[in-house]
Write a protein that holds these residues in place. Sequence first.
Motif, PDB file in Angstrom:
ATOM      1  N   UNK A  33       0.839  -1.207   0.000  1.00 27.35           N
ATOM      2  CA  UNK A  33       0.000   0.000   0.000  1.00 27.35           C
ATOM      3  C   UNK A  33       0.873   1.256   0.000  1.00 27.35           C
ATOM      4  N   UNK A  34       1.891   1.275   0.851  1.00 32.74           N
ATOM      5  CA  UNK A  34       2.776   2.439   0.898  1.00 32.74           C
ATOM      6  C   UNK A  34       3.539   2.614  -0.414  1.00 32.74           C
ATOM      7  N   UNK A  35       3.975   1.498  -0.998  1.00 35.47           N
ATOM      8  CA  UNK A  35       4.736   1.562  -2.251  1.00 35.47           C
ATOM      9  C   UNK A  35       3.893   2.108  -3.393  1.00 35.47           C
ATOM     10  N   UNK A  36       2.648   1.674  -3.474  1.00 36.75           N
ATOM     11  CA  UNK A  36       1.791   2.054  -4.598  1.00 36.75           C
ATOM     12  C   UNK A  36       1.204   3.450  -4.467  1.00 36.75           C
ATOM     13  N   UNK A  37       0.920   3.886  -3.231  1.00 37.43           N
ATOM     14  CA  UNK A  37       0.156   5.127  -3.079  1.00 37.43           C
ATOM     15  C   UNK A  37       0.894   6.256  -2.375  1.00 37.43           C
ATOM     16  N   UNK A 296       7.011 -12.316   5.707  1.00 35.05           N
ATOM     17  CA  UNK A 296       6.718 -11.197   6.605  1.00 35.05           C
ATOM     18  C   UNK A 296       8.011 -10.540   7.081  1.00 35.05           C
ATOM     19  N   UNK A 297       9.020 -11.353   7.367  1.00 33.51           N
ATOM     20  CA  UNK A 297      10.317 -10.827   7.790  1.00 33.51           C
ATOM     21  C   UNK A 297      10.925  -9.961   6.699  1.00 33.51           C
ATOM     22  N   UNK A 298      10.743 -10.367   5.457  1.00 28.80           N
ATOM     23  CA  UNK A 298      11.278  -9.605   4.334  1.00 28.80           C
ATOM     24  C   UNK A 298      10.627  -8.221   4.263  1.00 28.80           C
ATOM     25  N   UNK A 299       9.310  -8.151   4.477  1.00 28.82           N
ATOM     26  CA  UNK A 299       8.614  -6.859   4.465  1.00 28.82           C
ATOM     27  C   UNK A 299       9.143  -5.947   5.563  1.00 28.82           C
ATOM     28  N   UNK A 300       9.369  -6.525   6.739  1.00 24.78           N
ATOM     29  CA  UNK A 300       9.873  -5.739   7.868  1.00 24.78           C
ATOM     30  C   UNK A 300      11.273  -5.215   7.574  1.00 24.78           C
ATOM     31  N   UNK A 301      12.114  -6.048   6.964  1.00 22.63           N
ATOM     32  CA  UNK A 301      13.474  -5.633   6.612  1.00 22.63           C
ATOM     33  C   UNK A 301      13.441  -4.441   5.666  1.00 22.63           C
ATOM     34  N   UNK A 302      12.618  -4.528   4.633  1.00 20.70           N
ATOM     35  CA  UNK A 302      12.546  -3.452   3.646  1.00 20.70           C
ATOM     36  C   UNK A 302      12.066  -2.152   4.287  1.00 20.70           C
ATOM     37  N   UNK A 303      11.018  -2.226   5.090  1.00 18.43           N
ATOM     38  CA  UNK A 303      10.471  -1.010   5.696  1.00 18.43           C
ATOM     39  C   UNK A 303      11.398  -0.429   6.752  1.00 18.43           C
ATOM     40  N   UNK A 304      12.227  -1.290   7.371  1.00 12.45           N
ATOM     41  CA  UNK A 304      13.166  -0.808   8.390  1.00 12.45           C
ATOM     42  C   UNK A 304      14.389  -0.154   7.763  1.00 12.45           C
ATOM     43  N   UNK A 305      14.847  -0.674   6.626  1.00 11.81           N
ATOM     44  CA  UNK A 305      16.077  -0.174   6.008  1.00 11.81           C
ATOM     45  C   UNK A 305      15.858   1.079   5.164  1.00 11.81           C
ATOM     46  N   UNK A 306      14.703   1.202   4.529  1.00 12.11           N
ATOM     47  CA  UNK A 306      14.435   2.317   3.624  1.00 12.11           C
ATOM     48  C   UNK A 306      13.622   3.376   4.372  1.00 12.11           C
ATOM     49  N   UNK A 307      14.251   4.514   4.630  1.00  8.55           N
ATOM     50  CA  UNK A 307      13.640   5.543   5.475  1.00  8.55           C
ATOM     51  C   UNK A 307      12.362   6.110   4.887  1.00  8.55           C
ATOM     52  N   UNK A 308      12.220   6.062   3.540  1.00  4.98           N
ATOM     53  CA  UNK A 308      11.010   6.582   2.909  1.00  4.98           C
ATOM     54  C   UNK A 308       9.756   5.893   3.430  1.00  4.98           C
ATOM     55  N   UNK A 309       9.878   4.620   3.782  1.00  3.29           N
ATOM     56  CA  UNK A 309       8.725   3.899   4.309  1.00  3.29           C
ATOM     57  C   UNK A 309       8.309   4.435   5.671  1.00  3.29           C
ATOM     58  N   UNK A 310       9.291   4.817   6.485  1.00  2.00           N
ATOM     59  CA  UNK A 310       8.971   5.397   7.788  1.00  2.00           C
ATOM     60  C   UNK A 310       8.215   6.703   7.645  1.00  2.00           C
TER      61      UNK A 310
END
Length: 351
Positions: A33-37, A296-310
């Motif tokens: 959702x965050x990636x698309x919108x 699920x772990x992979x999603x958490x890794x991506x959102x934790x490493x890429x500040x844009x997701x925060x």
Amino acid sequence: MFGTVYLPYIKFCIFMGDLGFFSNAFFGFILVYLTLFYIKRQFGSYKYLLVNFQLLGFIFASFEFLFHTFLHTYNASLIYFSLSRPLGLSNFSMEWMMGIYTGLYSATICQLAIQFIYRYWALFDTPKIKYFHGWYYLIWVSYYSFFGVLWAFAVGHFFAMDDFGREYLGGEILLRYERNITDIPVLGLIAYEGNSIRWRNVYGLSLMTLISTIQYSVILICGHQMYHGMRAKLSVLSAQNRRLHKQFFRALVIQITAPTIILFCPVFFMIYAPFADLEMSFPSCIIQSGFTVYPALDSIIMMSCVSEYGRALKKLIWNTRQKYTVRSPGPAADESKETVKTGSKAITTKL
């Protein structure tokens, strides 16, 4: 552990499968959702890879949630089986579903390799990024689909049970899981038949090894080149793009390193262990259960490493809160409305 029934381990693995499915649905949905919108402009065509990877991870977790497959190591064999047949499937159909499930695992590794290719081209050969746009993207879909199907075929065809396999494994299945081997879907890698190597199983194992070697070679080559050439290339980029490239690279390294050490290496050890012909009986499903929470772990890794997701997540929470505040006015607003109504009545009375 002679004579031990392993059904309690099965219950644990089923719990882990359910946990993996629901956690992947939750964290995967947030990332997609965050990636698309919210941050699609910064990511460009890379967003398709991220979304595709999450969708494949969800399908992978869904297969485990529906079919609950298990691994078991016994002497010169690795057994892959299920104790149920959902949707009224026959043993034959279930065995191919189990093969497809392993093919999805292969496809996820292929997608990680594709992400490394993208990041490498984004830094060192930018014009080639066009191959991730439009119909060119079908090249990559075909890439991971081909290797996924090939892996599924290797497992479903070369590890299918024959009379020798049923005789060799029947007693172990009955002892450890209290099931007749003819009543449940079973696939098996059996290294030896008497004093001879079972070449049929070796062919399947060779295909799996070849596929894994290709993907890890791509990952290692691209990763090595990016690590040594990244500093010079990033120096000519803007601060924002420089930070984003570094974060994506860090996320990819963690995405491939953590599961490789924790999950993939132990599983490949189990796959090759039968050729050592050790006298052992071990519920390998304990290790296998870690695969169910990997998406699920992979999603958490991506959102934790890429500040844009925060930042995007904070923006989403802020927008949701603002929207809720507008729709649900507080007591002060209610009092104001009441005052207006009272004032209106007073004016009407005077008139």
